[in-house]
Every structure is written in C-alpha cells, then in structure tokens.
Design a protein around this motif. Structure first.
Motif, PDB file in Angstrom:
ATOM      1  N   ARG A  12       0.832  -1.207   0.000  1.00 24.22           N
ATOM      2  CA  ARG A  12       0.000   0.000   0.000  1.00 24.22           C
ATOM      3  C   ARG A  12       0.861   1.249   0.000  1.00 24.22           C
ATOM      4  O   ARG A  12       1.990   1.252   0.479  1.00 24.22           O
ATOM      5  CB  ARG A  12      -0.888   0.013   1.237  1.00 24.22           C
ATOM      6  CG  ARG A  12      -1.834  -1.152   1.242  1.00 24.22           C
ATOM      7  CD  ARG A  12      -2.900  -0.976   2.270  1.00 24.22           C
ATOM      8  NE  ARG A  12      -3.853  -2.072   2.105  1.00 24.22           N
ATOM      9  CZ  ARG A  12      -4.531  -2.599   3.072  1.00 24.22           C
ATOM     10  NH1 ARG A  12      -4.400  -2.142   4.289  1.00 24.22           N
ATOM     11  NH2 ARG A  12      -5.365  -3.583   2.834  1.00 24.22           N
ATOM     12  N   ASP A  13       0.272   2.333  -0.487  1.00 27.15           N
ATOM     13  CA  ASP A  13       0.944   3.631  -0.504  1.00 27.15           C
ATOM     14  C   ASP A  13       1.280   4.083   0.906  1.00 27.15           C
ATOM     15  O   ASP A  13       0.561   3.779   1.853  1.00 27.15           O
ATOM     16  CB  ASP A  13       0.039   4.693  -1.128  1.00 27.15           C
ATOM     17  CG  ASP A  13      -0.224   4.451  -2.601  1.00 27.15           C
ATOM     18  OD1 ASP A  13       0.389   3.546  -3.184  1.00 27.15           O
ATOM     19  OD2 ASP A  13      -1.062   5.177  -3.161  1.00 27.15           O
ATOM     20  N   THR A  38       1.994  -4.131 -11.762  1.00 26.35           N
ATOM     21  CA  THR A  38       1.557  -2.751 -11.596  1.00 26.35           C
ATOM     22  C   THR A  38       2.027  -1.955 -12.807  1.00 26.35           C
ATOM     23  O   THR A  38       3.047  -2.275 -13.408  1.00 26.35           O
ATOM     24  CB  THR A  38       2.125  -2.112 -10.312  1.00 26.35           C
ATOM     25  OG1 THR A  38       1.588  -0.792 -10.191  1.00 26.35           O
ATOM     26  CG2 THR A  38       3.614  -2.045 -10.323  1.00 26.35           C
ATOM     27  N   PRO A  41       5.241   1.534 -10.203  1.00 23.49           N
ATOM     28  CA  PRO A  41       5.432   1.953  -8.815  1.00 23.49           C
ATOM     29  C   PRO A  41       6.488   3.055  -8.719  1.00 23.49           C
ATOM     30  O   PRO A  41       7.419   3.112  -9.511  1.00 23.49           O
ATOM     31  CB  PRO A  41       5.909   0.681  -8.114  1.00 23.49           C
ATOM     32  CG  PRO A  41       6.533  -0.125  -9.191  1.00 23.49           C
ATOM     33  CD  PRO A  41       5.807   0.225 -10.455  1.00 23.49           C
ATOM     34  N   TYR A  42       6.321   3.917  -7.760  1.00 24.95           N
ATOM     35  CA  TYR A  42       7.224   5.042  -7.528  1.00 24.95           C
ATOM     36  C   TYR A  42       7.649   4.980  -6.066  1.00 24.95           C
ATOM     37  O   TYR A  42       6.802   4.966  -5.172  1.00 24.95           O
ATOM     38  CB  TYR A  42       6.484   6.340  -7.847  1.00 24.95           C
ATOM     39  CG  TYR A  42       7.250   7.600  -7.606  1.00 24.95           C
ATOM     40  CD1 TYR A  42       8.341   7.944  -8.394  1.00 24.95           C
ATOM     41  CD2 TYR A  42       6.891   8.464  -6.586  1.00 24.95           C
ATOM     42  CE1 TYR A  42       9.043   9.118  -8.174  1.00 24.95           C
ATOM     43  CE2 TYR A  42       7.583   9.646  -6.361  1.00 24.95           C
ATOM     44  CZ  TYR A  42       8.651   9.960  -7.166  1.00 24.95           C
ATOM     45  OH  TYR A  42       9.339  11.121  -6.951  1.00 24.95           O
ATOM     46  N   ASN A  90       9.371   5.854   0.980  1.00 21.87           N
ATOM     47  CA  ASN A  90       7.949   6.141   0.838  1.00 21.87           C
ATOM     48  C   ASN A  90       7.541   5.643  -0.536  1.00 21.87           C
ATOM     49  O   ASN A  90       8.354   5.670  -1.466  1.00 21.87           O
ATOM     50  CB  ASN A  90       7.705   7.645   0.957  1.00 21.87           C
ATOM     51  CG  ASN A  90       6.277   7.983   1.347  1.00 21.87           C
ATOM     52  OD1 ASN A  90       5.363   7.211   1.140  1.00 21.87           O
ATOM     53  ND2 ASN A  90       6.114   9.166   1.920  1.00 21.87           N
ATOM     54  N   MET A  91       6.300   5.160  -0.691  1.00 22.14           N
ATOM     55  CA  MET A  91       5.925   4.638  -1.998  1.00 22.14           C
ATOM     56  C   MET A  91       4.536   5.061  -2.419  1.00 22.14           C
ATOM     57  O   MET A  91       3.670   5.336  -1.598  1.00 22.14           O
ATOM     58  CB  MET A  91       6.067   3.127  -2.026  1.00 22.14           C
ATOM     59  CG  MET A  91       4.851   2.321  -1.812  1.00 22.14           C
ATOM     60  SD  MET A  91       5.189   0.615  -2.294  1.00 22.14           S
ATOM     61  CE  MET A  91       3.646  -0.090  -1.801  1.00 22.14           C
ATOM     62  N   LYS A  92       4.375   5.103  -3.728  1.00 22.11           N
ATOM     63  CA  LYS A  92       3.088   5.391  -4.365  1.00 22.11           C
ATOM     64  C   LYS A  92       2.961   4.441  -5.543  1.00 22.11           C
ATOM     65  O   LYS A  92       3.856   4.340  -6.374  1.00 22.11           O
ATOM     66  CB  LYS A  92       3.054   6.844  -4.845  1.00 22.11           C
ATOM     67  CG  LYS A  92       1.854   7.205  -5.665  1.00 22.11           C
ATOM     68  CD  LYS A  92       0.652   7.388  -4.808  1.00 22.11           C
ATOM     69  CE  LYS A  92      -0.518   7.896  -5.639  1.00 22.11           C
ATOM     70  NZ  LYS A  92      -1.789   7.610  -5.018  1.00 22.11           N
ATOM     71  N   VAL A  93       1.851   3.726  -5.584  1.00 20.32           N
ATOM     72  CA  VAL A  93       1.569   2.850  -6.716  1.00 20.32           C
ATOM     73  C   VAL A  93       0.615   3.606  -7.621  1.00 20.32           C
ATOM     74  O   VAL A  93      -0.450   4.042  -7.183  1.00 20.32           O
ATOM     75  CB  VAL A  93       0.952   1.512  -6.246  1.00 20.32           C
ATOM     76  CG1 VAL A  93       0.604   0.638  -7.426  1.00 20.32           C
ATOM     77  CG2 VAL A  93       1.907   0.804  -5.311  1.00 20.32           C
ATOM     78  N   SER A  94       0.993   3.793  -8.888  1.00 22.42           N
ATOM     79  CA  SER A  94       0.216   4.656  -9.774  1.00 22.42           C
ATOM     80  C   SER A  94      -1.139   4.068 -10.152  1.00 22.42           C
ATOM     81  O   SER A  94      -2.015   4.782 -10.591  1.00 22.42           O
ATOM     82  CB  SER A  94       1.007   4.969 -11.040  1.00 22.42           C
ATOM     83  OG  SER A  94       1.253   3.778 -11.755  1.00 22.42           O
ATOM     84  N   PRO A  96      -4.024   1.792  -8.343  1.00 26.87           N
ATOM     85  CA  PRO A  96      -4.406   1.099  -7.118  1.00 26.87           C
ATOM     86  C   PRO A  96      -4.871  -0.339  -7.329  1.00 26.87           C
ATOM     87  O   PRO A  96      -4.831  -1.137  -6.421  1.00 26.87           O
ATOM     88  CB  PRO A  96      -5.545   1.951  -6.551  1.00 26.87           C
ATOM     89  CG  PRO A  96      -5.537   3.216  -7.313  1.00 26.87           C
ATOM     90  CD  PRO A  96      -4.768   3.004  -8.564  1.00 26.87           C
TER      91      PRO A  96
END
Length: 110
Positions: A12-13, A38, A41-42, A90-94, A96
């Motif tokens: 999860r983000d 995905t 991912p960032y 820290n992560m963000k999945v573009s 969801p």
C-alpha cells in the motif's frame, strides 16, 4: 552503519519505517525490490533532521507495466551529500488495482 529495511513487502501507498541514524550522515543508498503487477510503482528516499518534517532525496520509478512472470525488479538510487539524521522510504503505486510488493532497503554513510 548497517542497512535496514524501511518498506518490508509493502503493498500500500505510504511511508515505511524510519530510522534514527544517531548522527548526521551524508550519503544514502536506496535499494528497491519490486514483484507483482503494476503499471508503474514510484518509491522515493526521504530524509529529515528532526524525524517529523521529511523531504525527498532521490527516487526510483519502474517505467511501463510489469507482469508477475517478469520476476523481481531490483533497482536503486544513491544520493548525497544530504546531511540528515533520519531516513525512510515512501511509496506510491500509480494504479491502485495493481498487485505489487515493494521491499526498500536503505544504507547510509558519512
């Protein structure tokens, strides 16, 4: 200074575990292992002087879609000099709806 895992098989983000390095360290390496599917991912490496206010020091982006059959993707970034005491990933999945697992390990030196 030993490395530590900030994001441990995260799905999860959001930020991972932060570590107090005990002193200001200058150079930081972020290793990221990504598995699953995905679009992109960032993951970024963040630093802080006080453990409350965070700023980005470097990032990793996997471009294009990934498929589980591709196997894990290992990538990383090195930053410096950034004199910080605290570090975290820290992560963000573009997308969801994607199924991605991210493990981020950080190492720091003076």
């Amino acid at each position: 200074m030993p490395s530590f895992v900030s994001l441990d098989a995260a799905t999860r983000d959001g930020p991972g575990r932060a570590l107090d390095r005990g002193d200001l360290l200058l150079h930081h390496t972020l290793q990221v292992v990504i598995t699953g599917f995905t679009p992109s991912p960032y993951v970024w490496l963040e630093g802080s002087l006080d453990g409350e206010h965070w700023f980005p020091m470097g990032d990793v982006t996997v471009n294009g879609p990934m498929d589980a059959s591709d196997g894990p993707v290992v990538t990383g970034t090195c930053t410096g000099p950034f004199p910080v005491r605290y570090v975290r990933a820290n992560m963000k999945v573009s997308h969801p709806g994607g199924r991605v697992t991210v493990t981020a390990t950080i190492a720091s030196t003076s």
